[in-house]
Design an enzyme around this catalytic site. Structure first.
Site, PDB file in Angstrom:
ATOM      1  N   GLU A  53     -68.081  -6.192 -76.547  1.00 39.75           N
ATOM      2  CA  GLU A  53     -68.613  -5.358 -77.617  1.00 39.75           C
ATOM      3  C   GLU A  53     -67.506  -4.360 -77.962  1.00 39.75           C
ATOM      4  O   GLU A  53     -66.987  -3.686 -77.076  1.00 39.75           O
ATOM      5  CB  GLU A  53     -69.854  -4.608 -77.115  1.00 39.75           C
ATOM      6  CG  GLU A  53     -70.551  -3.900 -78.246  1.00 39.75           C
ATOM      7  CD  GLU A  53     -71.784  -3.117 -77.820  1.00 39.75           C
ATOM      8  OE1 GLU A  53     -72.245  -3.279 -76.664  1.00 39.75           O
ATOM      9  OE2 GLU A  53     -72.267  -2.341 -78.654  1.00 39.75           O
ATOM     10  N   ARG A 277     -70.380  -8.580 -61.261  1.00 39.91           N
ATOM     11  CA  ARG A 277     -69.352  -7.791 -61.927  1.00 39.91           C
ATOM     12  C   ARG A 277     -68.422  -7.184 -60.893  1.00 39.91           C
ATOM     13  O   ARG A 277     -68.756  -7.033 -59.730  1.00 39.91           O
ATOM     14  CB  ARG A 277     -69.959  -6.752 -62.856  1.00 39.91           C
ATOM     15  CG  ARG A 277     -70.873  -5.759 -62.221  1.00 39.91           C
ATOM     16  CD  ARG A 277     -71.711  -5.022 -63.278  1.00 39.91           C
ATOM     17  NE  ARG A 277     -70.904  -4.275 -64.216  1.00 39.91           N
ATOM     18  CZ  ARG A 277     -70.981  -4.418 -65.542  1.00 39.91           C
ATOM     19  NH1 ARG A 277     -71.788  -5.308 -66.077  1.00 39.91           N
ATOM     20  NH2 ARG A 277     -70.253  -3.680 -66.327  1.00 39.91           N
ATOM     21  N   LYS A 287     -67.950   1.481 -69.803  1.00 38.98           N
ATOM     22  CA  LYS A 287     -67.305   2.029 -70.996  1.00 38.98           C
ATOM     23  C   LYS A 287     -67.920   3.362 -71.394  1.00 38.98           C
ATOM     24  O   LYS A 287     -67.232   4.251 -71.879  1.00 38.98           O
ATOM     25  CB  LYS A 287     -67.412   1.030 -72.153  1.00 38.98           C
ATOM     26  CG  LYS A 287     -66.366  -0.050 -72.107  1.00 38.98           C
ATOM     27  CD  LYS A 287     -66.476  -0.956 -73.308  1.00 38.98           C
ATOM     28  CE  LYS A 287     -67.531  -1.999 -73.092  1.00 38.98           C
ATOM     29  NZ  LYS A 287     -67.635  -2.991 -74.161  1.00 38.98           N
TER      30      LYS A 287
HETATM   31  P1  ATP Z   1     -69.634  -1.827 -69.758  1.00 40.16           P
HETATM   32  O1  ATP Z   1     -70.894  -1.755 -68.969  1.00 40.16           O
HETATM   33  O2  ATP Z   1     -68.428  -1.411 -69.017  1.00 40.16           O
HETATM   34  O3  ATP Z   1     -69.724  -1.180 -71.071  1.00 40.16           O
HETATM   35  P2  ATP Z   1     -70.217  -4.302 -70.890  1.00 40.16           P
HETATM   36  O4  ATP Z   1     -70.722  -5.416 -70.068  1.00 40.16           O
HETATM   37  O5  ATP Z   1     -71.202  -3.588 -71.713  1.00 40.16           O
HETATM   38  O6  ATP Z   1     -69.395  -3.347 -69.970  1.00 40.16           O
HETATM   39  P3  ATP Z   1     -69.000  -5.926 -72.851  1.00 40.16           P
HETATM   40  O7  ATP Z   1     -68.008  -5.556 -73.861  1.00 40.16           O
HETATM   41  O8  ATP Z   1     -70.368  -6.258 -73.306  1.00 40.16           O
HETATM   42  O9  ATP Z   1     -69.048  -4.742 -71.802  1.00 40.16           O
HETATM   43  O10 ATP Z   1     -68.434  -7.054 -71.890  1.00 40.16           O
HETATM   44  C1  ATP Z   1     -67.701  -8.167 -72.285  1.00 40.16           C
HETATM   45  C2  ATP Z   1     -67.736  -9.158 -71.155  1.00 40.16           C
HETATM   46  O11 ATP Z   1     -67.107  -8.609 -69.999  1.00 40.16           O
HETATM   47  C3  ATP Z   1     -69.147  -9.515 -70.768  1.00 40.16           C
HETATM   48  O12 ATP Z   1     -69.224 -10.912 -70.586  1.00 40.16           O
HETATM   49  C4  ATP Z   1     -69.355  -8.768 -69.494  1.00 40.16           C
HETATM   50  O13 ATP Z   1     -70.251  -9.434 -68.671  1.00 40.16           O
HETATM   51  C5  ATP Z   1     -67.953  -8.725 -68.892  1.00 40.16           C
HETATM   52  N1  ATP Z   1     -67.809  -7.575 -68.020  1.00 40.16           N
HETATM   53  C6  ATP Z   1     -68.022  -6.278 -68.312  1.00 40.16           C
HETATM   54  N2  ATP Z   1     -67.847  -5.494 -67.249  1.00 40.16           N
HETATM   55  C7  ATP Z   1     -67.500  -6.311 -66.225  1.00 40.16           C
HETATM   56  C8  ATP Z   1     -67.171  -6.109 -64.844  1.00 40.16           C
HETATM   57  N3  ATP Z   1     -67.173  -4.894 -64.296  1.00 40.16           N
HETATM   58  N4  ATP Z   1     -66.865  -7.191 -64.105  1.00 40.16           N
HETATM   59  C9  ATP Z   1     -66.849  -8.412 -64.647  1.00 40.16           C
HETATM   60  N5  ATP Z   1     -67.139  -8.675 -65.934  1.00 40.16           N
HETATM   61  C10 ATP Z   1     -67.479  -7.646 -66.716  1.00 40.16           C
HETATM   62 MG    MG Z   2     -72.339  -4.637 -73.203  1.00 39.08          MG
END
Ligand code: ATP
Ligand code: MG
Length: 575
Positions: A53, A277, A287
């Site tokens: 995102e 994760r 984020k």
């Molecule tokens: P955050 O919680 O840090 O905002 P998010 O999951 O909302 O992370 P996205 O931009 O939606 O962030 O994530 C893009 C991809 O990266 C998704 O497939 C998500 O599952 C993966 N991802 C995000 N954080 C992690 C992590 N700590 N370890 C492994 N994969 C991750």
């Molecule tokens: Mg997300």
């Protein structure tokens, strides 16, 4: 569990380089699934995607997901799309889109297509209309509170409301009016009509669309209704014929809904798989939290070298290879875990030891005067750039003269027994140069040592040593009259506790106040004038460094990437 993984990380750290290099890794569970699917003919080739995102910069957790998704496709000859999951207009920004593309490229991966969920808004709208026509979706006028109350609890079934029985015609009409902007934000939602008694709360008539009169960074003001994650993600996967849609564990309860939408829409059957994760010690990884640090100016932007973002690691001097190595080592698990930051540091040292150019810099200087060295003479000595490289990495010339800067800690007034550096009467080798014997020192009124005196042995020059003298210690130095100056920034962990998100109160209270130490004047050898951003340097005995992006020829700035050794491991042992 947590301690197990920590132990695992520690074991990995202590494994020999050879063992790590040669260790046969068994397939991870996702590789097993892909191999089965290819062997059974379920798919001819695989398609994965990385779906960020664009609401922040990528962090090291994303790197794990990137390595996994791109890695699977590379290994099995498939392809990977970069898809921006940009269905929430409020928090998203083009700046983030650009940074994400830069970071994925920098990590060394090439996407097959650059795609945006917002490009599917028309298609998603048509899918929603299809479900309404099938009697599987309805417009609900309830408030969020009413909806929550009617949903029941995990042990109590939910209750339907009067809107659930709206006719297909009425739903079609209202949904069209929602799209046309006839209602204010929050007045209505579109919901899937599934099962209000389902043990899975996500199946109790989940929201599909909400009204939000907001400007979108790509579609502008074309839309005032936006699809929810659950009604965008799986459908986007399906539109792109993604075969293996990999996400993190918290989406397990969403999988049933993911499958339900695809089944009812009768579209390409993408499948969702979940892995744990990445969580890392002394770090926060969301984020939202990283954005707080940026907005509240607790760090110098998203790419502050202390941030766990890809951009931060890059500015700090981490290499793409080291991050990929780290992602490979931590592997893919199905259970939550916390990985030791020292494993990442181990990986970067591995890479930098092999590739960094060696240079000398004196961080905390005191002057060494070689009393028997001719006044005004400068010798150009030769130093190998990298003893780890096959050809030594070439050489550079290093000026040597009567007055040198050495590290203050390399001299002691009253040296203990096994101090193999300088103290009156002790001998030491000056790297690339001569053996010197300390003869005295001078102090100022405050009692601080201001100068150290020594005599050199002319026949002991490195490479031409006929002196027959054996010394135990070698120290680095920089010629006073030839030295350049630089600012050096030493970084430590951003948080002072292992798991700041788990502590009581605000995670920001646990920021390490000593996470940045600036040394305004450091003396460096002249060859460092040619330092370029992105290239790694080992300052002998002091660690790995890189030129900061804000460095200029008037003011050189170096960031310390990582020390030569794991100093924290020692502290733990000391107790
Ligand atoms: P955050 O919680 O840090 O905002 P998010 O999951 O909302 O992370 P996205 O931009 O939606 O962030 O994530 C893009 C991809 O990266 C998704 O497939 C998500 O599952 C993966 N991802 C995000 N954080 C992690 C992590 N700590 N370890 C492994 N994969 C991750
Ligand atoms: Mg997300």
């Amino acid at each position: 569990m947590e301690s197990q993984i920590r132990k695992f990380a520690a074991n990995t750290v202590s494994m020999s380089v050879e063992k790590i290099k040669t260790e046969e890794k068994s397939l991870n569970f996702l590789e097993e699934i892909v191999e089965e699917d290819l062997a059974s003919g379920k798919y001819k080739s695989i398609v994965t995607r990385f779906p960020p995102e664009p609401n922040g910069y990528l962090h090291i957790g994303h790197a794990k997901s990137i390595c996994l998704n791109f890695g699977l496709a590379l290994k099995y000859g498939g392809k990977t799309n970069l898809r921006f999951d940009d269905t929430n207009p409020v928090k998203e920004d083009v700046e983030y889109v650009d940074s994400i593309k830069e970071d994925v490229k920098w990590l060394g991966f090439e996407w097959s297509q650059e795609l945006y969920a917002s490009d599917y808004f028309d298609q998603l709208y048509a899918f929603a209309v299809d479900l309404i026509k099938k009697g599987l979706a309805y417009v609900d006028d309830s408030t969020p509170e009413e909806i929550a109350a009617q949903k029941g609890t995990p042990t109590e079934p939910g209750k339907g409301n009067e809107f659930r029985n709206r006719s297909i015609e009425e739903n079609l009409d209202l949904f069209a009016k929602m799209k046309a902007g006839e209602f204010p934000d929050g007045a209505k939602v579109l919901r899937a009509k599934i099962d209000l008694a389902s043990p899975n709360m996500h199946m109790r008539d989940p929201l599909m669309y909400r009204i939000k009169h907001a400007h979108h960074h790509r579609t502008g003001d074309a839309w005032c209704i936006y699809p929810m994650y659950d009604f965008a993600h799986g459908q986007s996967d399906s539109i792109e014929h993604v075969t293996h849609s990999i996400c993190t564990l918290e989406f397990i309860p969403h999988r049933e809904l993911y499958d339900w939408f695809i089944d009812k829409l009768e579209i390409f059957p993408s499948h969702q798989y979940e892995f744990s994760r990445l969580n890392m010690t002394y770090t926060v990884m969301s984020k939202r939290k990283l954005l707080q640090l940026v907005e509240e100016k607790m760090v110098d932007g998203w790419n502050d070298p202390r941030m766990p973002t890809i951009a931060g690691f890059r500015r700090r001097g981490y290499t793409p290879e080291s991050i990929r190595l780290f992602c490979d080592k931590i592997g893919v698990q199905k259970r939550e875990n916390l990985i030791d930051l020292s494993l990442l540091e181990f990986c970067v040292r591995e890479d930098l030891n092999r590739n960094a150019v060696r240079r000398m810099a004196v961080l905390d200087p005191v002057k060494l005067v070689i009393t028997n060295y001719p006044e005004g003479q400068v010798e150009e000595l030769i130093g190998e750039n990298n003893p780890e490289a096959e050809d030594g990495g070439g050489t550079r010339s290093i000026p040597f003269s009567k007055e040198l800067w050495i590290e203050r800690e390399d001299f002691m007034e009253e040296p203990p027994k096994k101090f193999f550096r300088l103290g009156v009467g002790l001998t030491v080798r000056l790297k690339y140069a001569y053996i010197v014997k300390c003869t005295g020192f001078k102090k100022d009124d405050a009692g601080d040592v201001t100068e150290v005196y020594a005599e050199y042995i002319p026949e002991s020059r490195s490479g031409h040593d006929t002196s027959g003298i054996n010394v135990k210690g070698t120290i680095h130095w920089v010629s006073v009259q030839n030295a350049l100056t630089a600012e050096v920034r030493l970084y430590d962990r951003l948080f002072k506790v292992e798991n700041p998100s788990n502590e009581e109160g605000d995670f920001k209270e646990y920021i390490n106040p000593d996470s940045l130490q600036v040394l305004p004047i450091v003396f460096i050898e002249p060859a460092l004038a040619e330092a370029v951003p992105g290239a790694p340097y080992q300052f002998l005995r002091k660690g790995y460094f890189c030129l900061d992006e804000n460095s200029s020829s008037d003011k050189l700035i170096f960031n310390r990437t990582v020390g030569l050794k794991d100093t924290w491991a020692k502290e733990v042992k000391k107790g």
